[in-house]
Enzyme design. Structure first.
Site, short mmCIF file in Angstrom:
data_model
loop_
_atom_site.label_atom_id
_atom_site.label_comp_id
_atom_site.label_asym_id
_atom_site.label_seq_id
_atom_site.Cartn_x
_atom_site.Cartn_y
_atom_site.Cartn_z
N ASP A 153 0.83 -1.19 0.00
CA ASP A 153 0.00 0.00 0.00
C ASP A 153 0.87 1.26 0.00
O ASP A 153 2.09 1.19 0.14
CB ASP A 153 -0.98 0.01 1.17
CG ASP A 153 -1.82 -1.25 1.21
OD1 ASP A 153 -2.44 -1.56 0.18
OD2 ASP A 153 -1.86 -1.93 2.25
N HIS A 355 2.38 0.70 -19.52
CA HIS A 355 1.88 0.34 -18.19
C HIS A 355 2.98 0.33 -17.13
O HIS A 355 2.72 0.05 -15.96
CB HIS A 355 1.21 -1.04 -18.27
CG HIS A 355 0.20 -1.30 -17.22
ND1 HIS A 355 0.27 -2.39 -16.37
CD2 HIS A 355 -0.91 -0.63 -16.86
CE1 HIS A 355 -0.76 -2.38 -15.54
NE2 HIS A 355 -1.49 -1.33 -15.82
N ASP A 362 18.68 10.42 -8.72
CA ASP A 362 20.00 10.34 -8.10
C ASP A 362 19.86 10.56 -6.61
O ASP A 362 18.90 11.18 -6.13
CB ASP A 362 20.95 11.36 -8.72
CG ASP A 362 20.52 12.79 -8.44
OD1 ASP A 362 21.15 13.44 -7.60
OD2 ASP A 362 19.54 13.25 -9.07
N HIS A 398 -7.61 0.32 4.83
CA HIS A 398 -8.50 0.47 3.68
C HIS A 398 -9.87 1.06 4.10
O HIS A 398 -10.93 0.46 3.86
CB HIS A 398 -8.69 -0.87 2.95
CG HIS A 398 -7.42 -1.42 2.40
ND1 HIS A 398 -6.71 -0.80 1.41
CD2 HIS A 398 -6.70 -2.54 2.73
CE1 HIS A 398 -5.63 -1.51 1.12
NE2 HIS A 398 -5.60 -2.56 1.92
N HIS A 435 -5.53 -1.63 -2.91
CA HIS A 435 -4.37 -2.38 -2.39
C HIS A 435 -3.35 -2.56 -3.49
O HIS A 435 -3.69 -3.00 -4.60
CB HIS A 435 -4.80 -3.74 -1.85
CG HIS A 435 -3.64 -4.60 -1.44
ND1 HIS A 435 -2.81 -4.27 -0.40
CD2 HIS A 435 -3.15 -5.76 -1.96
CE1 HIS A 435 -1.87 -5.20 -0.27
NE2 HIS A 435 -2.05 -6.11 -1.21
N GLN A 539 -3.95 -8.14 -10.29
CA GLN A 539 -5.18 -7.46 -10.71
C GLN A 539 -6.03 -8.34 -11.62
O GLN A 539 -7.25 -8.19 -11.67
CB GLN A 539 -4.79 -6.16 -11.41
CG GLN A 539 -5.95 -5.29 -11.85
CD GLN A 539 -5.49 -4.06 -12.60
OE1 GLN A 539 -4.29 -3.84 -12.79
NE2 GLN A 539 -6.43 -3.24 -13.04
N HIS A 675 -4.73 -4.26 -6.91
CA HIS A 675 -4.00 -3.78 -8.09
C HIS A 675 -2.56 -4.30 -8.10
O HIS A 675 -1.77 -3.96 -8.97
CB HIS A 675 -4.00 -2.24 -8.09
CG HIS A 675 -3.58 -1.62 -9.38
ND1 HIS A 675 -2.33 -1.07 -9.57
CD2 HIS A 675 -4.24 -1.46 -10.55
CE1 HIS A 675 -2.25 -0.58 -10.80
NE2 HIS A 675 -3.38 -0.81 -11.42
N LYS A 677 0.82 -6.66 -8.45
CA LYS A 677 1.36 -7.56 -9.48
C LYS A 677 2.60 -8.22 -8.87
O LYS A 677 3.73 -7.78 -9.07
CB LYS A 677 1.73 -6.80 -10.74
CG LYS A 677 0.55 -6.07 -11.41
CD LYS A 677 0.42 -4.66 -10.95
CE LYS A 677 -0.56 -3.83 -11.77
NZ LYS A 677 -1.87 -4.33 -11.98
N GLU A 739 -2.01 -7.96 7.20
CA GLU A 739 -2.91 -6.93 6.71
C GLU A 739 -4.24 -7.52 6.28
O GLU A 739 -5.31 -7.02 6.65
CB GLU A 739 -2.27 -6.18 5.53
CG GLU A 739 -3.22 -5.23 4.82
CD GLU A 739 -2.64 -4.60 3.57
OE1 GLU A 739 -3.44 -4.12 2.73
OE2 GLU A 739 -1.41 -4.59 3.42
#
Length: 826
Positions: A153, A355, A362, A398, A435, A539, A675, A677, A739
Site C-alpha cells: 500500500d 503500463h 540520483d 482500507h 491495495h 489485478q 492492483h 502484481k 494486513e
C-alpha cells in the site's frame, strides 16, 4: 516430463504455392501442437514461399503430451489443401533436454517441393530450473550486492496493523552469525531528511541489526550467536518517493500509465526537507516536480498517450488525465512526453497501453565510516504497481468512509458502480479502497531500471534525447562497481534481475519480433523452481486458454496458470505437500455488469475451472484423501464497516431512492481493489512489477511492463537445509497476510501445510459470510474466499449468481461479449 519448452520458429523456404499463382504465394503461419492440443501459433506472413517469422514462445509442459508437431498452414484456403506440411518430434527426443535446432524437411504436401522449416526448441525440467535463480532468457543480468525495500500500500505507518514478529534462521534453525560484523558487512552513512550525517547498518535491515546487537552483547565468549526475534516494520511508499524526488540533485525520470499533477503523495505528517521545502511538507506531485526543475534538476516524465483524451475531454476514456498533466507542465522546466503504445496492429495505440510505473532519481552516495564525504551521486529506483495518480493513496486499514473528509477529500475515487443506478459521490461514499505493492531498489539494479527509461525515451521522445543525463560521467556519478550497497557476505544482501514486456516499437535497440517477454519467462522459471508454495497477488488472473475445458480458441495463451497446475500435479505425484494462494479483485475495475468486465470474468472463470479440474484429476490418480482446495485457492479482498466504527458518510443529504448510492450506503460494503502484481515463491524469491497475469501484460508486444525479481542469497531454501527461509521475503509475505487477515497465526510460518491452508480458508470463508450477510458488521479481516464453490471433482460453481449489491447481469462466472474483440480482454 514436467518443465518448460522454449521454442523459436525462425523461417521456412520453398513452401508450395496453394493459391495457384494468383496471390503471389502462400500466406503461411506455423501452429505448434503438443499431442493433439494446439499451444500457440505464429503470425501470418503474407504472399511468400520463404517467410521469416523469428517468433519466440515458452510453454509449460507435462506428462500428458505424446509428442510435439509444428504444422505449416496457408491461411488463404479453406479446404484440406491449406496444409503445407509439418515437422514432428517424439517426446523422448524433446525430454532429453538437448537443444534441437536447424532446418527440418516438411512432411506432407510440401515434401515434394523440398520445403523446410527452420526452428529451435529446448526443454528444461523443473529440476534444471531449480539449479539457478537467474532467468537465462532475460536481457538484463542478475545483479549482486543490491538492496530492496518492499511496500504494501501507499502508506503504512501508524495504521493499526497487527505486529509481525520475525525470527531469522538458517540451516533449519535460528540464523547463526559470527560475532561482530562479517567481512563485507559495511556500516554506511547517509544524510537524514535534515541533511545531518547519521550512521546506520543498512536501513532496510534495522530490525535484524537490533537483534544481532542484542545477541552479541549477551555472548561474551564469541563464536556462534542466535539473534532474538524482531518486529517487521512496514514502510511508507509515497513518503519515501516524495523524499527521494525532493533530495534529487541531477535528474528525475518518471514513467507511468498515469501521472496526475495534482496528486498528493504526503497526507499525514508533513515531510520537511531542509534547504528545499521547510514550510509546506505536502507539495503536490506537480508542485514538487516544478520546484525541482527550477533548481536545475532534469525532470523527464513519460506517460501513456491515451488517444481518446483529446476526443472525450481531459480525462479520456480511461481517465489517465494525461492531457491535464501535459497542460500543467507546459512552459515549465519539466519535460512531459505522451507516448502512444505503437505496434504491429493498425489500431495498436488504441487497444494497448504503456503500463510501466517507475521513478528513477540520483541520491547521496553511501560511504564507509573511514571515507571522506563524496559529492558524486548514486542511482536509486522505485518499481511496482503504484501509479502517481488519483485513487492510489491508501493504508492497510482500507477505510471506506472515515477518510472521506480528510485524506481523500480532494482525491475521491470509486469506479465500481454498475452501468445503471448512478455512481458513487464523495459526499456520500464509500470510496473504492486500493491495495497495491511497490518496491525500491538500490545498487546496480537501479541502473538497469534507468537503462529501460533511456531506451524508451530515445525511441519515443527523439526530439528530447539531448536532455538525458550521462550516467557514466565520472565527476557526477559513482561507477557501477561502487554501486554495490552490501558486501556478498552480508546476511541481508540482495540479488536482483530486471524483466520486461516490451518490443522495438517502444524501446530503442530492441527488435520488433521477438519481443522481450522476460516477465512471463521469469514467472515460469520460478514457478518451476518452487518446492513448497506459491503466493500471488494480481489485478487479473487469466491464461492458458489452450488448456481450457471450453472456449479454448480465445487466444489467451500465457502459460502461467497451466504452469501452476503442473507444479501442483508434480508435487502430488511425488507425494509432497504444496499450496498455491492467489489473491485477485472481486471483479475488474469498472461496472461489473459491463460487457468488458463480464468477458474478463468469463476468461477468469474458464481458467479457474481448468485448474481445479486438473488438480482433482491428479488427486484421483494418486489415490489420496484430499480436496482440490487443499492445494489451490483463490481469494479476494473486501471491507465492511458499521457507522459506530467508521462514522456516517459526510453528506446529510439522502441518496436518490433506488440508486446504487442508496444501496451501498445501506449495506456499507465494497470490495478492496487488488492492483498488485506480485509473486512470492517459497519465501525466498519475489517478483514485483506492473504486469498483470493476462496476455496484454505477458505477451511482450501489447502493454509495456516492467518488473524486478529479487532474493537474498543467505535466505534460500538451500541455505536453510530444505526449510523455508526467514529473511525479508518471508517478513513481507507475513506482513501482507497480517494486513489481509488482521491477525498473525503460527500456521503462517508454514504456508505449504494443509493446516495453514485450512486455517486461512476458514478465516476467508467466515469473512465472506460476514461480508454478504444481512447484518452490517465490522469485518474481522479483509481476506474473503472468492465466490466460487469447488467440489471434490474440481467442478467450479459460483456461490452467488451476481456480486453483492449488483444487478443480476453482474454475473460471477461472467459471459462472453460478442461485440468485443477478444484481444482487448485477454
Amino acid at each position: 516430463m514436467y518443465g518448460t519448452l522454449s521454442v523459436r520458429i525462425k523461417s521456412a523456404q520453398n513452401l508450395p504455392d496453394r493459391d495457384g499463382g494468383f496471390a503471389g504465394g502462400s500466406d503461411a503461419y506455423v501452429a505448434i501442437y503438443a499431442g493433439e492440443k494446439e499451444l500457440d501459433r505464429t503470425e501470418v506472413i503474407e504472399q511468400g514461399s520463404d517467410p521469416v517469422w523469428n517468433a519466440a514462445f515458452s510453454f509449460s509442459v507435462g506428462d500428458e503430451y505424446s509428442g510435439f508437431k509444428f504444422v505449416v498452414n496457408d491461411q488463404d484456403t479453406f479446404d484440406a489443401e491449406d496444409l503445407l506440411g509439418w515437422v514432428e518430434f517424439p517426446v523422448a527426443e524433446v525430454a532429453s533436454g538437448n537443444k534441437i535446432h536447424g532446418w527440418f524437411p516438411l512432411q506432407g504436401p510440401g515434401q515434394e517441393a523440398g520445403a523446410q522449416l527452420q526452428l529451435s526448441l529446448k526443454y528444461t525440467s523443473f529440476k534444471e530450473h531449480a539449479k539457478t535463480m537467474c532467468v537465462p532468457s532475460a536481457l538484463f543480468p542478475l545483479r549482486t550486492g543490491c538492496r530492496v525495500t518492499q511496500y504494501q500500500d501507499a502508506h503504512c505507518q501508524d495504521c493499526g496493523m497487527p505486529e509481525v514478529e520475525i525470527q531469522p534462521r538458517r540451516n533449519g534453525q535460528q540464523l547463526p552469525i559470527n560475532r561482530g560484523l562479517k567481512k563485507g558487512w559495511r556500516r554506511r552513512r547517509r544524510r537524514n531528511k535534515k541533511h545531518r550525517w547519521e550512521t546506520f547498518d543498512d536501513e532496510a535491515n534495522e530490525g535484524v541489526d537490533d537483534a544481532l546487537n542484542a545477541a552479541m552483547a549477551e555472548d561474551g565468549a564469541g563464536g556462534v550467536i542466535r539473534p532474538a526475534p524482531y518486529m517487521h516494520q512496514p514502510r511508507d511508499a509515497f513518503e519515501e518517493i516524495y523524499t527521494a524526488i525532493a533530495e534529487a540533485k541531477k535528474f528525475i525520470y518518471i514513467t507511468g500509465w498515469s501521472v496526475w499533477c495534482h496528486m498528493s503523495l504526503v497526507r499525514n505528517e508533513p515531510v520537511f526537507i531542509e534547504g528545499f521545502d521547510e514550510e509546506n511538507g505536502r507539495l503536490t506531485t506537480g508542485e514538487l516536480l516544478k520546484k525541482k526543475a527550477e533548481e536545475g534538476v532534469t525532470v523527464l516524465v513519460m506517460i501513456w498517450d491515451e488517444v481518446t483524451s483529446g476526443l472525450w475531454g481531459f480525462d479520456g476514456l480511461m481517465g489517465t488525465k494525461d492531457e491535464e498533466t501535459k497542460e500543467f507542465f507546459a512552459d515549465s522546466g519539466v519535460t512531459v512526453v505522451g507516448a502512444p503504445r505503437e505496434g504491429h496492429l493498425p489500431a495498436h495505440s488504441v487497444m494497448f497501453t504503456h503500463h510501466q510505473k517507475t521513478v528513477i532519481v540520483d541520491a547521496d552516495r553511501l560511504v564507509d565510516e573511514d571515507e571522506e564525504e563524496d559529492e558524486r551521486r548514486r542511482i536509486i529506483a522505485f518499481v511496482g504497481g503504484l501509479d502517481l495518480t488519483y485513487g492510489r493513496w491508501d493504508t492497510p486499514t482500507h477505510n471506506i468512509y472515515s477518510s472521506l473528509d480528510e485524506q481523500h477529500a480532494e482525491d475521491f475515487h470509486n469506479a465500481v458502480a454498475p452501468t445503471e443506478g448512478g455512481g458513487v459521490t464523495q459526499p456520500h461514499g464509500p470510496r473504492e479502497p486500493w491495495h497495491d505493492i511497490h518496491c525500491k531498489v538500490e545498487g546496480a539494479i537501479a541502473r538497469d531500471v534507468m537503462d529501460n527509461f533511456v531506451q524508451r525515451w530515445t525511441k519515443q521522445a527523439p526530439d528530447h534525447v539531448d536532455l538525458l543525463i550521462d550516467r557514466n560521467d565520472p565527476d557526477t556519478f559513482i561507477t557501477e562497481e561502487e554501486e554495490e550497497v552490501t558486501g556478498q557476505s552480508h546476511p541481508n544482501t540482495w540479488c536482483c534481475q530486471l524483466f520486461r514486456s516490451i518490443d522495438g516499437h517502444a524501446a530503442d535497440g530492441l527488435p520488433i519480433d521477438p519481443p522481450d517477454r522476460s516477465i512471463q519467462d521469469a514467472y515460469l522459471h520460478h514457478i518451476a523452481r518452487a518446492k513448497k508454495y506459491l503466493y500471488f497477488e494480481n489485478q487479473y488472473f487469466l491464461g492458458s486458454s489452450q488448456e481450457w475445458i471450453d472456449q479454448e480458441d480465445v487466444g489467451c495463451n500465457n502459460e502461467i496458470p497451466i504452469a501452476i497446475v503442473q507444479k501442483i500435479e508434480e508435487r502430488i505425484r511425488k507425494g509432497k505437500r504444496f499450496a498455491a494462494y492467489i489473491v485477485i479483485p472481486m471483479y475488474p475495475e469498472g461496472p461489473p455488469d459491463s460487457g468488458s468486465v463480464q468477458e474478463i470474468l468469463r476468461w477468469q472463470y474458464n481458467t479457474v475451472c481448468m485448474m481445479y479440474k486438473r488438480v482433482a484429476d491428479a488427486i484421483a490418480e494418486a489415490g489420496i484423501d484430499a480436496h482440490p482446495t487443499d492445494y489451490l485457492n483463490f481469494y479476494c479482498l473486501g471491507n465492511r464497516t458499521t457507522e459506530e466504527t467508521a462514522g456516517r458518510p459526510p453528506s446529510e443529504e439522502p441518496a436518490a431512492e433506488g440508486s446504487y448510492q442508496e444501496i451501498v450506503n445501506g449495506t456499507r460494503r465494497v470490495m478492496i481493489y487488488v492492483h498488485s502484481k506480485m509473486l512470492i515463491m517459497d519465501d525466498e524469491y519475489i517478483i514485483i512489477g506492473s504486469a498483470n497475469i493476462n496476455d496484454r501484460s505477458m505477451a511482450g508486444n501489447r502493454d509495456s511492463e516492467i518488473a524486478v525479481g529479487s532474493f537474498q542469497p543467505q535466505h534460500t531454501v538451500k541455505a536453510c537445509a530444505g526449510c523455508l527461509p526467514r529473511g525479508k521475503v518471508h517478513a513481507f509475505r507475513k506482513s501482507l497476510w497480517a494486513e489481509h487477515c488482521n491477525q498473525v497465526l503460527p500456521e503462517f510460518d508454514t504456508p505449504q501445510t494443509v493446516e495453514c491452508v485450512h486455517a486461512v480458508n476458514q478465516m476467508a470463508e467466515a469473512n465472506w459470510e460476514a461480508y454478504v450477510g444481512d447484518e452490517v458488521v465490522d469485518l474481522p479481516g479483509h481476506l474473503l474466499s472468492y465466490p466460487y464453490t469447488i467440489d471434490t471433482f474440481g467442478t467450479v460453481t459460483p456461490k452467488v449468481v451476481s456480486f453483492p449489491d449488483m444487478p443480476e447481469s453482474a454475473k460471477v462466472e461472467g459471459m462472453e461479449s460478442g461485440p468485443l474483440i477478444n484481444v482487448l480482454t485477454v
